[in-house]
Each structure stands twice: as structure tokens, then as C-alpha cells.
Scaffold this motif. Structure first.
Motif, PDB file in Angstrom:
ATOM      1  N   GLN A   1     -31.710  43.557  54.060  1.00  0.00           N
ATOM      2  CA  GLN A   1     -32.136  42.172  53.922  1.00  0.00           C
ATOM      3  C   GLN A   1     -32.437  41.856  52.464  1.00  0.00           C
ATOM      4  O   GLN A   1     -32.211  40.765  52.000  1.00  0.00           O
ATOM      5  CB  GLN A   1     -33.378  41.904  54.783  1.00  0.00           C
ATOM      6  N   VAL A   2     -32.986  42.826  51.747  1.00  0.00           N
ATOM      7  CA  VAL A   2     -33.363  42.702  50.346  1.00  0.00           C
ATOM      8  C   VAL A   2     -32.714  43.872  49.612  1.00  0.00           C
ATOM      9  O   VAL A   2     -32.661  44.975  50.160  1.00  0.00           O
ATOM     10  CB  VAL A   2     -34.909  42.785  50.207  1.00  0.00           C
ATOM     11  N   PRO A   3     -32.208  43.669  48.398  1.00  0.00           N
ATOM     12  CA  PRO A   3     -31.628  44.806  47.673  1.00  0.00           C
ATOM     13  C   PRO A   3     -32.606  45.983  47.641  1.00  0.00           C
ATOM     14  O   PRO A   3     -33.779  45.817  47.327  1.00  0.00           O
ATOM     15  CB  PRO A   3     -31.382  44.247  46.272  1.00  0.00           C
ATOM     16  N   GLY A   4     -32.141  47.149  48.013  1.00  0.00           N
ATOM     17  CA  GLY A   4     -32.970  48.345  48.054  1.00  0.00           C
ATOM     18  C   GLY A   4     -33.408  48.723  49.453  1.00  0.00           C
ATOM     19  O   GLY A   4     -33.802  49.861  49.696  1.00  0.00           O
ATOM     20  N   ASP A   5     -33.349  47.792  50.400  1.00  0.00           N
ATOM     21  CA  ASP A   5     -33.741  48.095  51.785  1.00  0.00           C
ATOM     22  C   ASP A   5     -32.869  49.176  52.399  1.00  0.00           C
ATOM     23  O   ASP A   5     -33.292  49.869  53.320  1.00  0.00           O
ATOM     24  CB  ASP A   5     -33.676  46.848  52.668  1.00  0.00           C
ATOM     25  N   GLU A   6     -31.658  49.354  51.887  1.00  0.00           N
ATOM     26  CA  GLU A   6     -30.762  50.363  52.441  1.00  0.00           C
ATOM     27  C   GLU A   6     -31.313  51.781  52.259  1.00  0.00           C
ATOM     28  O   GLU A   6     -30.927  52.702  52.972  1.00  0.00           O
ATOM     29  CB  GLU A   6     -29.357  50.262  51.823  1.00  0.00           C
ATOM     30  N   PHE A   7     -32.240  51.965  51.322  1.00  0.00           N
ATOM     31  CA  PHE A   7     -32.825  53.288  51.082  1.00  0.00           C
ATOM     32  C   PHE A   7     -34.034  53.569  51.971  1.00  0.00           C
ATOM     33  O   PHE A   7     -34.395  54.727  52.177  1.00  0.00           O
ATOM     34  CB  PHE A   7     -33.255  53.427  49.622  1.00  0.00           C
ATOM     35  N   VAL A   8     -34.682  52.536  52.477  1.00  0.00           N
ATOM     36  CA  VAL A   8     -35.922  52.704  53.231  1.00  0.00           C
ATOM     37  C   VAL A   8     -35.650  53.393  54.563  1.00  0.00           C
ATOM     38  O   VAL A   8     -34.772  52.991  55.312  1.00  0.00           O
ATOM     39  CB  VAL A   8     -36.609  51.338  53.455  1.00  0.00           C
ATOM     40  N   GLY A   9     -36.397  54.471  54.831  1.00  0.00           N
ATOM     41  CA  GLY A   9     -36.245  55.210  56.080  1.00  0.00           C
ATOM     42  C   GLY A   9     -36.404  56.702  55.871  1.00  0.00           C
ATOM     43  O   GLY A   9     -36.815  57.171  54.812  1.00  0.00           O
ATOM     44  N   THR A  10     -36.059  57.461  56.895  1.00  0.00           N
ATOM     45  CA  THR A  10     -36.136  58.916  56.865  1.00  0.00           C
ATOM     46  C   THR A  10     -34.719  59.478  56.842  1.00  0.00           C
ATOM     47  O   THR A  10     -33.866  59.053  57.613  1.00  0.00           O
ATOM     48  CB  THR A  10     -36.893  59.436  58.110  1.00  0.00           C
ATOM     49  N   TRP A  11     -34.492  60.447  55.961  1.00  0.00           N
ATOM     50  CA  TRP A  11     -33.153  60.989  55.716  1.00  0.00           C
ATOM     51  C   TRP A  11     -33.149  62.507  55.850  1.00  0.00           C
ATOM     52  O   TRP A  11     -34.092  63.173  55.446  1.00  0.00           O
ATOM     53  CB  TRP A  11     -32.708  60.627  54.302  1.00  0.00           C
ATOM     54  N   LYS A  12     -32.062  63.067  56.402  1.00  0.00           N
ATOM     55  CA  LYS A  12     -31.865  64.524  56.497  1.00  0.00           C
ATOM     56  C   LYS A  12     -30.456  64.850  56.028  1.00  0.00           C
ATOM     57  O   LYS A  12     -29.574  64.012  56.087  1.00  0.00           O
ATOM     58  CB  LYS A  12     -32.084  65.013  57.930  1.00  0.00           C
ATOM     59  N   SER A  13     -30.287  66.113  55.598  1.00  0.00           N
ATOM     60  CA  SER A  13     -29.004  66.540  55.051  1.00  0.00           C
ATOM     61  C   SER A  13     -28.512  67.826  55.707  1.00  0.00           C
ATOM     62  O   SER A  13     -29.280  68.773  55.849  1.00  0.00           O
ATOM     63  CB  SER A  13     -29.146  66.789  53.550  1.00  0.00           C
ATOM     64  N   PRO A  14     -27.220  67.889  56.054  1.00  0.00           N
ATOM     65  CA  PRO A  14     -26.662  69.150  56.550  1.00  0.00           C
ATOM     66  C   PRO A  14     -26.622  70.242  55.472  1.00  0.00           C
ATOM     67  O   PRO A  14     -26.664  71.417  55.778  1.00  0.00           O
ATOM     68  CB  PRO A  14     -25.239  68.788  56.975  1.00  0.00           C
ATOM     69  N   GLN A  15     -26.580  69.856  54.192  1.00  0.00           N
ATOM     70  CA  GLN A  15     -26.555  70.839  53.108  1.00  0.00           C
ATOM     71  C   GLN A  15     -27.938  71.396  52.802  1.00  0.00           C
ATOM     72  O   GLN A  15     -28.081  72.521  52.370  1.00  0.00           O
ATOM     73  CB  GLN A  15     -25.991  70.229  51.808  1.00  0.00           C
ATOM     74  N   MET A  16     -28.973  70.587  52.994  1.00  0.00           N
ATOM     75  CA  MET A  16     -30.353  70.980  52.698  1.00  0.00           C
ATOM     76  C   MET A  16     -31.157  70.861  53.994  1.00  0.00           C
ATOM     77  O   MET A  16     -32.003  69.987  54.130  1.00  0.00           O
ATOM     78  CB  MET A  16     -30.927  70.077  51.599  1.00  0.00           C
ATOM     79  N   VAL A  17     -30.896  71.763  54.938  1.00  0.00           N
ATOM     80  CA  VAL A  17     -31.439  71.639  56.291  1.00  0.00           C
ATOM     81  C   VAL A  17     -32.956  71.703  56.345  1.00  0.00           C
ATOM     82  O   VAL A  17     -33.563  71.216  57.298  1.00  0.00           O
ATOM     83  CB  VAL A  17     -30.830  72.693  57.249  1.00  0.00           C
ATOM     84  N   ASP A  18     -33.588  72.285  55.355  1.00  0.00           N
ATOM     85  CA  ASP A  18     -35.040  72.388  55.356  1.00  0.00           C
ATOM     86  C   ASP A  18     -35.720  71.214  54.643  1.00  0.00           C
ATOM     87  O   ASP A  18     -36.928  71.212  54.452  1.00  0.00           O
ATOM     88  CB  ASP A  18     -35.479  73.705  54.707  1.00  0.00           C
ATOM     89  N   THR A  19     -34.949  70.198  54.248  1.00  0.00           N
ATOM     90  CA  THR A  19     -35.486  69.084  53.477  1.00  0.00           C
ATOM     91  C   THR A  19     -35.362  67.762  54.232  1.00  0.00           C
ATOM     92  O   THR A  19     -34.310  67.450  54.775  1.00  0.00           O
ATOM     93  CB  THR A  19     -34.748  68.962  52.127  1.00  0.00           C
ATOM     94  N   THR A  20     -36.457  67.016  54.243  1.00  0.00           N
ATOM     95  CA  THR A  20     -36.480  65.659  54.789  1.00  0.00           C
ATOM     96  C   THR A  20     -36.975  64.737  53.689  1.00  0.00           C
ATOM     97  O   THR A  20     -37.942  65.057  52.998  1.00  0.00           O
ATOM     98  CB  THR A  20     -37.427  65.569  56.003  1.00  0.00           C
ATOM     99  N   ILE A  21     -36.313  63.602  53.532  1.00  0.00           N
ATOM    100  CA  ILE A  21     -36.724  62.612  52.536  1.00  0.00           C
ATOM    101  C   ILE A  21     -37.150  61.345  53.265  1.00  0.00           C
ATOM    102  O   ILE A  21     -36.423  60.851  54.125  1.00  0.00           O
ATOM    103  CB  ILE A  21     -35.585  62.304  51.545  1.00  0.00           C
ATOM    104  N   GLU A  22     -38.330  60.843  52.910  1.00  0.00           N
ATOM    105  CA  GLU A  22     -38.815  59.578  53.463  1.00  0.00           C
ATOM    106  C   GLU A  22     -39.017  58.607  52.310  1.00  0.00           C
ATOM    107  O   GLU A  22     -39.697  58.922  51.332  1.00  0.00           O
ATOM    108  CB  GLU A  22     -40.125  59.787  54.215  1.00  0.00           C
ATOM    109  N   ILE A  23     -38.414  57.432  52.431  1.00  0.00           N
ATOM    110  CA  ILE A  23     -38.497  56.425  51.373  1.00  0.00           C
ATOM    111  C   ILE A  23     -39.175  55.179  51.944  1.00  0.00           C
ATOM    112  O   ILE A  23     -38.773  54.675  52.987  1.00  0.00           O
ATOM    113  CB  ILE A  23     -37.103  56.073  50.819  1.00  0.00           C
TER     114      ILE A  23
END
Length: 114
Positions: free
Chosen positions: A23-45
Motif C-alpha cells: 500500500q505504501v512503498p516499503g510495505d513489501e518488506f514488512v513481515g516474517t521471512w525464512k530462507s532455505p539457505q539459512m534454515v536457522d535464521t528468521t527475519i522479522e521486519i
């Protein structure tokens, strides 16, 4: 560049296509993210009054987790600069966020359902 393209392709195959409706530029980053390459890492923005707060949680193999919190700013549409060291780029066509740590180091992240 080929490595980033290969990472994005493998994420697209394994996770399917997801889209974010910003809705606003930058909203696409907001949320919780996980990676198959870094399975032990979770990113919350999260969005804050002054920009963004990025929390990176790394699970410890012996239990517990290390949590790093950094501020971030939107430098241009689809690009978030985090803590002066990392760049997160969002590919709107695939819904994948690519974390670039250096010229040859990158990992793709997929948004987790809320």
C-alpha cells in the motif's frame, strides 16, 4: 549475479510464487521471512515512526537464540538498507526478498504466512 539468479530460481520452485500488495512503498518488506539457505535464521521486519526495525533471529544448535535488532531505511523502491551493512532487495514478480551481505554472498527469503 548468476548466483543471485540461481538462488531466486530455486526459491521460486520450492516456495511458489507469492505476491505482496504494498500500500505504501516499503510495505513489501514488512513481515516474517525464512530462507532455505539459512534454515536457522528468521527475519522479522516492522515499520516504525522513523523507518523500519529489522530483527534477525539465529537459532543456536544447543538451544536458545541470538537476536540482533537493527534499524533500516528504504533507499529506493524495492531496496532496504539495513544497519549500514546489509541490503535487502524485494523482487515483486516472485515475492522473494534477497539479502545481500557482500559481492558474492546472498540468500533468498520467503515471506511466512501470518
Amino acid at each position: 549475479m548468476k548466483r543471485i539468479a540461481a538462488i531466486m530460481f530455486s526459491l521460486l520452485i520450492s516456495a511458489g510464487i507469492t505476491t505482496a500488495h504494498a500500500q505504501v512503498p516499503g510495505d513489501e518488506f514488512v513481515g516474517t521471512w525464512k530462507s532455505p539457505q539459512m534454515v536457522d535464521t528468521t527475519i522479522e521486519i516492522r515499520r516504525t515512526e522513523k523507518g523500519y526495525l529489522v530483527q534477525e533471529m539465529q537459532q543456536n544448535v544447543f538451544g536458545g537464540a541470538q537476536v540482533m535488532s537493527r534499524t533500516a531505511e528504504l533507499v529506493r523502491l524495492g531496496m532496504l538498507h539495513v544497519g549500514g551493512t546489509s541490503v535487502y532487495e524485494y523482487d515483486q514478480s516472485t515475492g522473494i526478498m534477497v539479502l545481500t551481505l557482500g559481492p558474492t554472498t546472498a540468500a533468498g527469503f520467503v515471506r511466512q504466512p501470518q
